[in-house]
Design an enzyme around this catalytic site. Sequence first.
Site, PDB file in Angstrom:
ATOM      1  N   ASP A  21      -4.253 -10.567 -15.754  1.00 10.94           N
ATOM      2  CA  ASP A  21      -5.913 -11.728 -15.517  1.00 10.94           C
ATOM      3  C   ASP A  21      -7.100 -10.912 -16.939  1.00 10.94           C
ATOM      4  OD1 ASP A  21      -5.663 -13.112 -12.379  1.00 10.94           O
ATOM      5  OD2 ASP A  21      -6.991 -13.594 -14.231  1.00 10.94           O
ATOM      6  N   ASP A  41      -4.253   3.622   2.920  1.00 11.23           N
ATOM      7  CA  ASP A  41      -5.538   3.440   2.664  1.00 11.23           C
ATOM      8  C   ASP A  41      -5.708   1.698   3.213  1.00 11.23           C
ATOM      9  OD1 ASP A  41      -6.936   2.954  -0.903  1.00 11.23           O
ATOM     10  OD2 ASP A  41      -4.986   1.841   0.204  1.00 11.23           O
ATOM     11  N   GLU A  56      -6.116 -21.064 -16.946  1.00  7.58           N
ATOM     12  CA  GLU A  56      -7.297 -21.935 -15.506  1.00  7.58           C
ATOM     13  C   GLU A  56      -7.619 -22.740 -15.986  1.00  7.58           C
ATOM     14  OE1 GLU A  56      -8.803 -19.777 -12.488  1.00  7.58           O
ATOM     15  OE2 GLU A  56      -8.410 -20.857 -11.039  1.00  7.58           O
ATOM     16  N   HIS A  90      -2.834 -17.100  -5.176  1.00  6.67           N
ATOM     17  CA  HIS A  90      -4.008 -16.984  -4.620  1.00  6.67           C
ATOM     18  C   HIS A  90      -5.544 -17.531  -3.573  1.00  6.67           C
ATOM     19  CE1 HIS A  90      -5.359 -16.479  -8.359  1.00  6.67           C
ATOM     20  NE2 HIS A  90      -6.660 -15.474  -8.060  1.00  6.67           N
ATOM     21  N   ASP A  91      -5.590 -18.817  -4.808  1.00 10.26           N
ATOM     22  CA  ASP A  91      -6.479 -19.180  -4.255  1.00 10.26           C
ATOM     23  C   ASP A  91      -6.133 -20.170  -3.774  1.00 10.26           C
ATOM     24  OD1 ASP A  91      -8.383 -19.567  -7.711  1.00 10.26           O
ATOM     25  OD2 ASP A  91      -8.246 -18.281  -5.933  1.00 10.26           O
ATOM     26  N   ASP A 127      -9.096 -16.584 -16.381  1.00  3.36           N
ATOM     27  CA  ASP A 127      -9.747 -17.498 -15.634  1.00  3.36           C
ATOM     28  C   ASP A 127     -10.975 -17.984 -15.789  1.00  3.36           C
ATOM     29  OD1 ASP A 127     -10.220 -16.707 -12.914  1.00  3.36           O
ATOM     30  OD2 ASP A 127     -11.721 -16.289 -13.579  1.00  3.36           O
ATOM     31  N   ASP A 135       1.095  -1.140  -0.037  1.00  2.31           N
ATOM     32  CA  ASP A 135      -0.024  -0.112  -0.372  1.00  2.31           C
ATOM     33  C   ASP A 135       0.998   0.873  -0.006  1.00  2.31           C
ATOM     34  OD1 ASP A 135      -2.038   1.767   2.515  1.00  2.31           O
ATOM     35  OD2 ASP A 135      -1.932   2.125   0.652  1.00  2.31           O
TER      36      ASP A 135
HETATM   37  O1  TEU Z   1     -10.598 -19.507  -9.571  1.00  2.00           O
HETATM   38  C1  TEU Z   1     -11.441 -20.790 -10.126  1.00  2.00           C
HETATM   39  C2  TEU Z   1     -11.125 -21.538  -9.612  1.00  2.00           C
HETATM   40  O2  TEU Z   1     -11.549 -23.342  -9.708  1.00  2.00           O
HETATM   41  C3  TEU Z   1     -11.567 -21.675  -7.759  1.00  2.00           C
HETATM   42  O3  TEU Z   1     -12.734 -21.658  -7.386  1.00  2.00           O
HETATM   43  C4  TEU Z   1     -10.581 -22.683  -7.314  1.00  2.00           C
HETATM   44  O4  TEU Z   1     -11.421 -23.494  -7.629  1.00  2.00           O
HETATM   45  C5  TEU Z   1     -11.029 -22.604  -5.758  1.00  2.00           C
HETATM   46  O5  TEU Z   1     -10.794 -21.874  -4.791  1.00  2.00           O
HETATM   47  C6  TEU Z   1      -9.988 -23.369  -5.559  1.00  2.00           C
HETATM   48  O6  TEU Z   1     -10.824 -23.390  -3.476  1.00  2.00           O
HETATM   49  C7  TEU Z   1     -10.594 -18.035  -9.961  1.00  2.00           C
HETATM   50  C8  TEU Z   1      -9.662 -17.198 -10.031  1.00  2.00           C
HETATM   51  O7  TEU Z   1      -8.684 -17.733  -9.413  1.00  2.00           O
HETATM   52  C9  TEU Z   1     -10.582 -17.120  -8.038  1.00  2.00           C
HETATM   53  O8  TEU Z   1      -9.809 -16.600  -7.172  1.00  2.00           O
HETATM   54  C10 TEU Z   1     -11.767 -16.761  -8.397  1.00  2.00           C
HETATM   55  O9  TEU Z   1     -12.591 -16.447  -6.918  1.00  2.00           O
HETATM   56  C11 TEU Z   1     -12.531 -17.606  -9.405  1.00  2.00           C
HETATM   57  O10 TEU Z   1     -11.756 -18.200 -10.456  1.00  2.00           O
HETATM   58  C12 TEU Z   1     -13.836 -16.661  -9.764  1.00  2.00           C
HETATM   59  O11 TEU Z   1     -13.533 -16.104 -10.799  1.00  2.00           O
HETATM   60 CA    CA Z   2      -3.495   1.763  -1.296  1.00  2.00          CA
END
Ligand code: TEU
Ligand code: CA
Length: 558
Positions: free
Chosen positions: A99, A26, A255, A329-330, A199, A22
């Site tokens: 993305d 914020d 993905e 990030h997932d 995505d 950041d």
């Molecule tokens: O993720 C798709 C997806 O397969 C995820 O939902 C994953 O299976 C799950 O989070 C695992 O627990 C993509 C993006 O990377 C994710 O951040 C988004 O939330 C999702 O698509 C919807 O756009």
């Molecule tokens: Ca910021």
Amino acid sequence: LKEPEWWKKSVVYQIYPKSFQDSNGDGIGDINGIIGHLDYLEKLGVDVIWLNPMYVSPQIDNGYDIANYRAIDPIFGTMEDFDRLLQAAHQHHLKIILDLVVNHTSDQHPWFKAAEDKNDPHHDYYIWKDGKKGKTPNNWGSYFGGSAWTYNENLAQYYLHLFAKQQPDLNWKNPRVREEVYDLMKFWLDKGIDGFRMDVINLISKRSYKDGPQNGDEKYGSSQPETANGPRIHEFLHEMNQEVLSKYDIMTVGEMPHTNPEEAVRYTQPASEELNMIFQFEHMGLDTENYGKFTPKRFKLDDLKRVLSRWQTELSAKGGWNSLYWSNHDQPRPTTRFGNDKQYRIESAKMLGTLLHMMQGTPYVFEGEEIGMTNARFNSIDEYQDLETLNGYRELIEVQKQTPEQALAGIYAKSRDNARTPMPWNGEDKGGFTTGTPWLKLNPNFKEINVHDTLKDPNSVFYYYQQLIEMRHNLAVITDGIYELNDDNPEMFNFIRENKRQKLIVQCSFANHEISYRSSQLRANDKLILSNYETNKENIFNPYEARVYVQNKVKNVI
Ligand code: TEU
Ligand code: CA
């Protein structure tokens, strides 16, 4: 020998902008914060940055619900900031890929607002089914819990959303939708970006809308059989390639949940003219019960060896190309999920890095992986932000009748927020991430695990990752060598990589204890070129020890 495409020799660093740095107090990471750390990324040695979405979004799903594809959301900065970031990145020898989220938009996108009038041409940008309230068109559940259908009273119709109800799926059968997507892609490519991560791109062609199978005691059925790798997916991706991708020198990664190696060959072999590589999920599912993401089960090393080896031998060997990743990030943090983040955190991080980076494919380093970050143990569900996590917690309690402690244990193991805690740049207050209140709590262990302290320690994960990346740039055998698993010990993940000039012998221990082990692959003149320990005992491996030997097969090779 033909020089391999630049993206085959590249290492990609994934930045989750909201959590990276950041710069205006914020509590939310932003573009100017990223610009300030380009030196850090150049020092690490990575070649490409993948930025998670920063487009205008209500942030229901942290930017994966897009309301304007051609504008930067003010929480991240302005389009001028973005242009400056792109220019600065290129000056730091860093490419940028964005993305592309086009399986669905936000329900706040003007297209969806217009679609609520049946006579408006935007109505057919989405997937509507006539129906009586309370009688959904089929039994599909959303990936985020609840039904995949939401009823619109005025239209007496349901619309499909495989994810949150604020993420209506686009109707890719409509050529107007495809044209709109190709146009917005060109808008960004003409600014000079270097490619896209796409995505859930293999969900855009729906086969039918019939009921899906139910797992366990789930109320809803899975949409997967009817939406993953559907009948027109290759037609759509080839059209996208011909209309857009083939006109630029870029890289693309799709993905693709629920995809196997033979389908991946079709998506990534050059003759298909579709994408360069995909993110597959088979190794991400080994510790997950099929009916619930938050019900983790212990994975077996043998399963991991089988899955990753299959992707090595059945994809690249057949002309396709792998992405290589442990986290994003997932996903939870790899040191916790696949290693031992208590007694052997540093060793685990280095061993897992070795295992991945010595394989064939394009490796992805998710922010914080290079300093060995772990899952974040929060004390209450109130400290979590991710809607998948919050919905999942409620389901664990209400449907699976788990106690709060049991549910929280599942959340701790698998929540996406494990990956989204702000980057800890130092051990000061708020980790140097913000001068304000961070949008999500920092990992409670940031005073022990942060960039500043890591950079001071020559034996840290960072400098080890630096070596891995340097080897990847210098040893052609890592890019073009064949892969062969050496399954000679149940506690080791051993493989070789070989081309005409060199042979790499990679030995990774997943054991918590010392093991005695004699490699049949080693020869007297093999040179140890990398180890995460000061190896001193020839045949005894320390816990989570990794070793890489090189065998030069011809004279005077470096
Ligand atoms: O993720 C798709 C997806 O397969 C995820 O939902 C994953 O299976 C799950 O989070 C695992 O627990 C993509 C993006 O990377 C994710 O951040 C988004 O939330 C999702 O698509 C919807 O756009
Ligand atoms: Ca910021």
